[in-house]
Design a protein around this motif. Structure first.
Motif, PDB file in Angstrom:
ATOM      1  N   PRO A 199      -0.325   8.672  -7.622  1.00 50.76           N
ATOM      2  CA  PRO A 199       0.490   7.950  -6.642  1.00 50.76           C
ATOM      3  C   PRO A 199       1.753   8.743  -6.289  1.00 50.76           C
ATOM      4  O   PRO A 199       2.397   9.340  -7.160  1.00 50.76           O
ATOM      5  N   LEU A 200       2.103   8.760  -4.984  1.00 45.90           N
ATOM      6  CA  LEU A 200       3.308   9.437  -4.499  1.00 45.90           C
ATOM      7  C   LEU A 200       4.058   8.474  -3.587  1.00 45.90           C
ATOM      8  O   LEU A 200       3.511   8.013  -2.579  1.00 45.90           O
ATOM      9  N   SER A 201       5.289   8.187  -3.937  1.00 49.75           N
ATOM     10  CA  SER A 201       6.096   7.273  -3.128  1.00 49.75           C
ATOM     11  C   SER A 201       6.778   8.030  -1.995  1.00 49.75           C
ATOM     12  O   SER A 201       6.814   9.267  -1.968  1.00 49.75           O
ATOM     13  N   ASP A 202       7.334   7.298  -1.035  1.00 55.77           N
ATOM     14  CA  ASP A 202       8.070   7.930   0.059  1.00 55.77           C
ATOM     15  C   ASP A 202       9.278   8.687  -0.469  1.00 55.77           C
ATOM     16  O   ASP A 202       9.659   9.730   0.076  1.00 55.77           O
ATOM     17  N   GLU A 203       9.900   8.171  -1.558  1.00 53.65           N
ATOM     18  CA  GLU A 203      11.047   8.851  -2.154  1.00 53.65           C
ATOM     19  C   GLU A 203      10.624  10.193  -2.749  1.00 53.65           C
ATOM     20  O   GLU A 203      11.363  11.195  -2.649  1.00 53.65           O
ATOM     21  N   ASP A 204       9.444  10.241  -3.354  1.00 51.69           N
ATOM     22  CA  ASP A 204       8.951  11.505  -3.911  1.00 51.69           C
ATOM     23  C   ASP A 204       8.784  12.555  -2.812  1.00 51.69           C
ATOM     24  O   ASP A 204       9.177  13.717  -2.965  1.00 51.69           O
ATOM     25  N   LEU A 205       8.209  12.139  -1.715  1.00 54.27           N
ATOM     26  CA  LEU A 205       7.950  13.083  -0.634  1.00 54.27           C
ATOM     27  C   LEU A 205       9.224  13.506   0.077  1.00 54.27           C
ATOM     28  O   LEU A 205       9.372  14.670   0.478  1.00 54.27           O
ATOM     29  N   SER A 206      10.160  12.572   0.257  1.00 55.77           N
ATOM     30  CA  SER A 206      11.405  12.914   0.948  1.00 55.77           C
ATOM     31  C   SER A 206      12.279  13.842   0.114  1.00 55.77           C
ATOM     32  O   SER A 206      13.139  14.546   0.654  1.00 55.77           O
ATOM     33  N   ALA A 207      12.070  13.859  -1.218  1.00 53.02           N
ATOM     34  CA  ALA A 207      12.870  14.740  -2.080  1.00 53.02           C
ATOM     35  C   ALA A 207      12.356  16.175  -2.077  1.00 53.02           C
ATOM     36  O   ALA A 207      13.029  17.075  -2.597  1.00 53.02           O
ATOM     37  N   LEU A 208      11.181  16.422  -1.496  1.00 54.14           N
ATOM     38  CA  LEU A 208      10.649  17.784  -1.464  1.00 54.14           C
ATOM     39  C   LEU A 208      11.475  18.671  -0.545  1.00 54.14           C
ATOM     40  O   LEU A 208      11.917  18.228   0.518  1.00 54.14           O
ATOM     41  N   PRO A 209      11.700  19.928  -0.959  1.00 53.98           N
ATOM     42  CA  PRO A 209      12.442  20.844  -0.075  1.00 53.98           C
ATOM     43  C   PRO A 209      11.587  21.213   1.135  1.00 53.98           C
ATOM     44  O   PRO A 209      10.558  21.860   1.008  1.00 53.98           O
ATOM     45  N   ILE A 253       0.845  -1.196   0.000  1.00 58.68           N
ATOM     46  CA  ILE A 253       0.000   0.000   0.000  1.00 58.68           C
ATOM     47  C   ILE A 253       0.878   1.243   0.000  1.00 58.68           C
ATOM     48  O   ILE A 253       1.845   1.339   0.762  1.00 58.68           O
ATOM     49  N   THR A 254       0.589   2.169  -0.878  1.00 58.53           N
ATOM     50  CA  THR A 254       1.341   3.415  -0.972  1.00 58.53           C
ATOM     51  C   THR A 254       0.370   4.595  -0.938  1.00 58.53           C
ATOM     52  O   THR A 254      -0.863   4.419  -0.943  1.00 58.53           O
ATOM     53  N   LYS A 255       0.926   5.817  -0.928  1.00 59.07           N
ATOM     54  CA  LYS A 255       0.095   7.021  -0.857  1.00 59.07           C
ATOM     55  C   LYS A 255      -0.259   7.495  -2.263  1.00 59.07           C
ATOM     56  O   LYS A 255       0.439   7.208  -3.242  1.00 59.07           O
ATOM     57  N   LEU A 297       5.923  17.548  11.257  1.00 62.85           N
ATOM     58  CA  LEU A 297       5.651  16.485  12.217  1.00 62.85           C
ATOM     59  C   LEU A 297       4.564  15.590  11.643  1.00 62.85           C
ATOM     60  O   LEU A 297       3.551  16.077  11.137  1.00 62.85           O
ATOM     61  N   ARG A 298       4.790  14.292  11.713  1.00 63.54           N
ATOM     62  CA  ARG A 298       3.837  13.294  11.202  1.00 63.54           C
ATOM     63  C   ARG A 298       3.498  13.536   9.731  1.00 63.54           C
ATOM     64  O   ARG A 298       2.341  13.492   9.312  1.00 63.54           O
ATOM     65  N   GLY A 299       4.523  13.824   8.940  1.00 58.69           N
ATOM     66  CA  GLY A 299       4.352  13.906   7.501  1.00 58.69           C
ATOM     67  C   GLY A 299       3.788  15.213   6.984  1.00 58.69           C
ATOM     68  O   GLY A 299       3.447  15.298   5.801  1.00 58.69           O
ATOM     69  N   ARG A 300       3.671  16.219   7.811  1.00 55.61           N
ATOM     70  CA  ARG A 300       3.153  17.496   7.321  1.00 55.61           C
ATOM     71  C   ARG A 300       3.794  18.641   8.105  1.00 55.61           C
ATOM     72  O   ARG A 300       4.228  18.474   9.242  1.00 55.61           O
ATOM     73  N   GLU A 301       3.871  19.786   7.447  1.00 56.89           N
ATOM     74  CA  GLU A 301       4.399  20.972   8.118  1.00 56.89           C
ATOM     75  C   GLU A 301       3.259  21.658   8.865  1.00 56.89           C
ATOM     76  O   GLU A 301       2.124  21.743   8.364  1.00 56.89           O
ATOM     77  N   THR A 302       3.569  22.128  10.042  1.00 53.06           N
ATOM     78  CA  THR A 302       2.534  22.724  10.878  1.00 53.06           C
ATOM     79  C   THR A 302       3.082  23.907  11.653  1.00 53.06           C
ATOM     80  O   THR A 302       4.304  24.011  11.872  1.00 53.06           O
ATOM     81  N   LEU A 303       2.193  24.800  12.048  1.00 53.61           N
ATOM     82  CA  LEU A 303       2.554  25.869  12.969  1.00 53.61           C
ATOM     83  C   LEU A 303       2.621  25.301  14.383  1.00 53.61           C
ATOM     84  O   LEU A 303       2.007  24.268  14.686  1.00 53.61           O
ATOM     85  N   ALA A 304       3.344  25.987  15.256  1.00 52.34           N
ATOM     86  CA  ALA A 304       3.446  25.541  16.641  1.00 52.34           C
ATOM     87  C   ALA A 304       3.675  26.733  17.550  1.00 52.34           C
ATOM     88  O   ALA A 304       4.153  27.792  17.116  1.00 52.34           O
TER      89      ALA A 304
END
Length: 367
Positions: free
Chosen positions: A73-83, A60-62, A143-150
């Motif tokens: 479809p977006l693989s983990d490699e695609d997401l990790s390559a994002l700036p 199962i992938t995203k 955090l948890r796969g997304r950028e968030t304010l804190a």
């Protein structure tokens, strides 16, 4: 406590290695779904809608669903390559007063711990700087796969992090509030203030989940094969308020009874009735009639009026006043006697004039 994330706080050119720990835990009641006939667990399987076969987790992938329904479809490699500059960094953007942060934006809560001996001094520096400025830090992190304010703030001696929703994730409140004109009387506001003051302070140690406790007691009774205790009478909620003032008054009485304060009825049975002996009823009557409006800010005026009233009552009951009344009666009698005397003199004067006129007529006839 196990950390869920590792990274660093970027405080200008200062870097503070930290670990993130969950600050909260969920104790709410959770239920399983079972087959009513035999008690078997109901489970969910991940099935592909095309071949209708169950798919293992590793296959199962995203995928991102476009506006027209097309999935990309977006693989983990695609997401990790994002700036993503905040991938392992809590980047502080600004320091602001705490009351400028809308609580609607706050999401989850975490504790931040120093990661290693070299992180202790900069960790304490940031903590003390926040304490002295009485401000909070607004930051960004992934955090948890997304950028968030804190938001970073100090809790006891620990840095706490609260993830925040983005401003465009807060829905506007337009159309939620009543759109009809409602008149609120001062007496109603005074009763509401009295209720707020009567409820008093909150002790966090006394807060507990009564529903969860009731469920646990029910489960324990069923496991032991005994009848569960009869539930308390359910309080009806959501009904239409017929008399707002009566509802507020009853709420004040219930709050005072809950705090162990003597009620007006109890004070009346004991022969009392003053405000020190449970004169809540009198205070509520004053508030209902509107006499209690502005009582807190006009205590001196009320005291003067009360003293004047007491003084006036004393005069009416005192002997001096009675003497004045008696004197007034004599004076009135004297005035009446004088009037009668005047009338008598007037009548005598009229009689004398008539006699003089008759004598003059006799002299004229004689002449």
């Amino acid at each position: 406590m196990r950390s869920i994330w590792k990274g660093s706080i970027s405080f200008g050119l200062v870097s503070i290695p930290v670990k993130v720990f969950g600050a909260t835990e969920n104790h709410s009641v959770s239920f399983r779904q079972v087959h009513a006939a035999d008690g078997g667990r109901i489970r969910y399987r991940k099935v592909c809608e095309l071949d209708e076969e169950e798919v293992p987790t590793e296959e199962i992938t995203k995928a991102f669903e476009a506006a027209d329904g097309t999935t990309v479809p977006l693989s983990d490699e695609d997401l990790s390559a994002l700036p993503l500059p905040t991938a392992r960094t809590i980047e502080i953007l600004a320091f602001v007063p705490a009351d400028t942060v809308d609580p609607l934006q706050l999401d989850r809560s975490y504790y931040l711990g120093a990661d290693g001996g070299g992180a202790v001094k900069p960790y304490v520096l940031l903590r003390e700087a926040l304490n002295r400025s009485e401000k909070v830090a607004i930051a960004k992190l992934a955090l948890r796969g997304r950028e968030t304010l804190a938001m970073l703030r100090v809790v006891d001696d620990t840095l706490a992090l609260h993830t925040m929703l983005w401003p465009d994730e807060i829905r506007p409140s337009a159309g939620v509030a009543p759109d009809t004109e409602v008149g609120i009387r001062d007496a109603e506001l005074d009763l509401a203030d009295t209720l707020m003051q009567t409820l008093g302070e909150l002790d966090p140690e006394e807060l507990h989940d009564e529903y969860r406790e009731a469920v646990e007691a029910l489960v324990a009774a069923k496991l032991e094969g005994v009848e569960p205790e009869e539930a308390r009478e359910r309080v009806e909620a959501g009904g239409k308020v017929i008399d707002l003032m009566a509802a507020l008054e009853n709420s004040v009485r219930a709050a005072r009874e809950g705090r162990g304060e003597q009620t007006a009825e109890a004070a009346g049975e004991g022969g009392g009735g003053g405000k020190e002996d449970g004169g809540a009823e009198g205070e509520l009557r004053e508030l209902r009639s509107g006499k209690g409006a502005g009582k807190a800010g006009a205590g001196g005026t009320a005291a003067k009026k009360s003293a004047a009233k007491r003084g006036g009552a004393g005069e009416e009951e005192g002997p001096g006043k009675a003497g004045k009344k008696a004197g007034g009666g004599r004076k009135s009698t004297a005035r009446k006697s004088g009037s009668e005397a005047k009338d008598s003199r007037g009548r005598r004067s009229t009689s004398g004039t008539a006699k003089k006129t008759a004598s003059a007529k006799k002299r004229d006839r004689a002449g």
